[in-house]
Design a protein around this motif. Structure first.
Motif, PDB file in Angstrom:
ATOM      1  N   GLU A 137      41.716  38.849  42.331  1.00 27.50           N
ATOM      2  CA  GLU A 137      40.437  38.218  42.633  1.00 27.50           C
ATOM      3  C   GLU A 137      40.568  36.718  42.405  1.00 27.50           C
ATOM      4  N   ALA A 138      40.253  35.950  43.431  1.00 24.45           N
ATOM      5  CA  ALA A 138      40.224  34.500  43.353  1.00 24.45           C
ATOM      6  C   ALA A 138      38.902  34.043  43.945  1.00 24.45           C
ATOM      7  N   LYS A 139      38.658  32.778  43.911  1.00 25.92           N
ATOM      8  CA  LYS A 139      37.384  32.243  44.400  1.00 25.92           C
ATOM      9  C   LYS A 139      37.134  32.683  45.841  1.00 25.92           C
ATOM     10  N   GLY A 140      36.165  33.579  46.023  1.00 28.32           N
ATOM     11  CA  GLY A 140      35.790  34.044  47.348  1.00 28.32           C
ATOM     12  C   GLY A 140      36.714  35.074  47.968  1.00 28.32           C
ATOM     13  N   VAL A 141      37.708  35.563  47.227  1.00 28.20           N
ATOM     14  CA  VAL A 141      38.687  36.509  47.781  1.00 28.20           C
ATOM     15  C   VAL A 141      38.911  37.658  46.809  1.00 28.20           C
ATOM     16  N   GLU A 142      38.892  38.884  47.329  1.00 24.79           N
ATOM     17  CA  GLU A 142      39.261  40.065  46.551  1.00 24.79           C
ATOM     18  C   GLU A 142      40.310  40.829  47.344  1.00 24.79           C
ATOM     19  N   ILE A 143      41.444  41.126  46.704  1.00 20.80           N
ATOM     20  CA  ILE A 143      42.526  41.818  47.390  1.00 20.80           C
ATOM     21  C   ILE A 143      42.910  43.067  46.593  1.00 20.80           C
ATOM     22  N   PRO A 144      42.505  44.248  47.055  1.00 19.78           N
ATOM     23  CA  PRO A 144      42.957  45.479  46.423  1.00 19.78           C
ATOM     24  C   PRO A 144      44.270  45.924  47.083  1.00 19.78           C
TER      25      PRO A 144
END
Length: 62
Positions: free
Chosen positions: A28-35
């Motif tokens: 999780e980064a600013k404005g991004v979620e990567i599962p």
């Protein structure tokens, strides 16, 4: 951007099992979620690669 390129980006990493028997890396980064889901065997291979990279990094740091 490559493996040696420094970036001023903050991110959180969570690692854990899913209810479907997978191993999830959740970034999780600013404005991004990567599962990212992996079979347990794939997760073990990733863990081995992380350990090998850590060992190499220790040698380079000396």
């Amino acid at each position: 951007m490559g493996i040696n390129s420094e970036q001023d980006i903050e991110a959180n990493l969570q690692i854990g099992p899913t209810s479907l028997g997978m191993v999830r890396l959740f970034i999780e980064a600013k404005g991004v979620e990567i599962p990212m889901d992996f079979e347990p065997e794939e997760a073990e291979e990733i863990a081995e690669e992380l350990c090998a990279a850590a060992a190499q990094a220790r040698k380079l740091a000396k």
